[in-house]
Design a protein around this motif. Structure first.
Motif, short mmCIF file in Angstrom:
data_model
loop_
_atom_site.label_atom_id
_atom_site.label_comp_id
_atom_site.label_asym_id
_atom_site.label_seq_id
_atom_site.Cartn_x
_atom_site.Cartn_y
_atom_site.Cartn_z
N UNK A 27 0.80 -1.23 0.00
CA UNK A 27 0.00 0.00 0.00
C UNK A 27 0.83 1.28 0.00
N UNK A 28 2.13 1.16 -0.06
CA UNK A 28 3.01 2.32 0.04
C UNK A 28 2.62 3.44 -0.92
N UNK A 29 2.49 3.12 -2.19
CA UNK A 29 2.20 4.15 -3.20
C UNK A 29 0.84 4.80 -3.00
N UNK A 30 -0.16 4.02 -2.60
CA UNK A 30 -1.48 4.61 -2.40
C UNK A 30 -1.49 5.56 -1.22
N UNK A 31 -0.77 5.24 -0.15
CA UNK A 31 -0.67 6.14 1.00
C UNK A 31 0.06 7.42 0.60
N UNK A 32 1.17 7.27 -0.09
CA UNK A 32 1.96 8.45 -0.49
C UNK A 32 1.14 9.34 -1.41
N UNK A 33 0.49 8.76 -2.39
CA UNK A 33 -0.30 9.54 -3.34
C UNK A 33 -1.47 10.26 -2.65
N UNK A 34 -2.17 9.56 -1.78
CA UNK A 34 -3.36 10.13 -1.15
C UNK A 34 -3.01 11.19 -0.11
N UNK A 36 -0.07 13.10 0.06
CA UNK A 36 1.11 13.85 -0.36
C UNK A 36 1.37 15.10 0.44
N UNK A 37 0.40 15.94 0.59
CA UNK A 37 0.58 17.20 1.29
C UNK A 37 0.61 17.09 2.79
N UNK A 38 0.30 15.92 3.32
CA UNK A 38 0.21 15.74 4.77
C UNK A 38 1.45 15.08 5.37
N UNK A 39 2.30 14.49 4.54
CA UNK A 39 3.42 13.69 5.05
C UNK A 39 4.64 14.55 5.37
N UNK A 40 5.36 14.15 6.40
CA UNK A 40 6.59 14.81 6.82
C UNK A 40 7.74 14.43 5.89
N UNK A 99 -9.70 16.37 10.14
CA UNK A 99 -8.57 16.89 9.38
C UNK A 99 -8.94 17.19 7.93
N UNK A 100 -8.78 18.44 7.56
CA UNK A 100 -9.03 18.83 6.17
C UNK A 100 -8.00 18.13 5.29
N UNK A 101 -8.47 17.56 4.22
CA UNK A 101 -7.56 16.88 3.30
C UNK A 101 -7.29 15.43 3.63
N UNK A 102 -7.85 14.93 4.73
CA UNK A 102 -7.66 13.51 5.07
C UNK A 102 -8.56 12.70 4.15
N UNK A 103 -8.01 11.82 3.33
CA UNK A 103 -8.80 11.11 2.31
C UNK A 103 -9.65 9.97 2.88
N UNK A 104 -10.92 9.94 2.48
CA UNK A 104 -11.82 8.87 2.92
C UNK A 104 -11.34 7.52 2.42
#
Length: 131
Positions: A27-34, A36-40, A99-104
């Motif tokens: 699931x790495x790519x799906x988490x990163x893609x979804x 993107x703007x939230x990750x450190x 959280x705004x931008x947190x993907x469902x």
């Protein structure tokens, strides 16, 4: 006491292995893609250490030890799934609500994964404790 320690080791190793495969490969790519703007940029490791340590203690206390004498792994798998659904559901639905931008989509995917990984990690702990 020995059964509790063995259950903890089994649950922790199972959880770490399964989550490493999930987060590192599946699931790495799906988490990163979804997210993107939230990750450190620089990931903090200590929260993971705290989470894995305490969550596996909860697995042992709430799921494995009460069923340590069961002849079947089914009750362990079921109770682990209930714990995982509750814990990961609380985390993901709270994040989605606040959280705004947190993907469902990621919330639902992670909620399902948390249910499965907790169930299987509970089983790993139960199996090792029964040896």
């Amino acid at each position: 006491m020995k059964k509790a320690v063995m259950a903890y080791i089994g649950s922790l190793l199972g959880f770490l292995l399964l989550d490493a495969i999930w987060l590192g490969l599946v699931a790495k790519n799906s988490y990163i893609q979804a997210m993107q703007g939230l990750m450190r940029e620089d990931v903090h490791v200590w929260p993971w250490v705290v989470f894995y340590s305490l969550y596996c203690m909860a697995i042992v206390y709430l799921v494995v030890l009460p069923r340590k004498d069961s002849d079947s792994g089914r009750p362990v798998l079921a109770a682990g799934a209930v714990l995982g659904a509750a814990a990961y559901g609380a985390y993901n639905m709270t994040n989605y609500a606040l959280l705004a931008g947190w993907p469902l989509g990621i919330s639902l995917q992670d909620w399902a994964w948390g249910t499965v990984v907790t169930s299987l990690s509970s089983y790993c702990g139960w199996r090792l404790a029964r040896r």
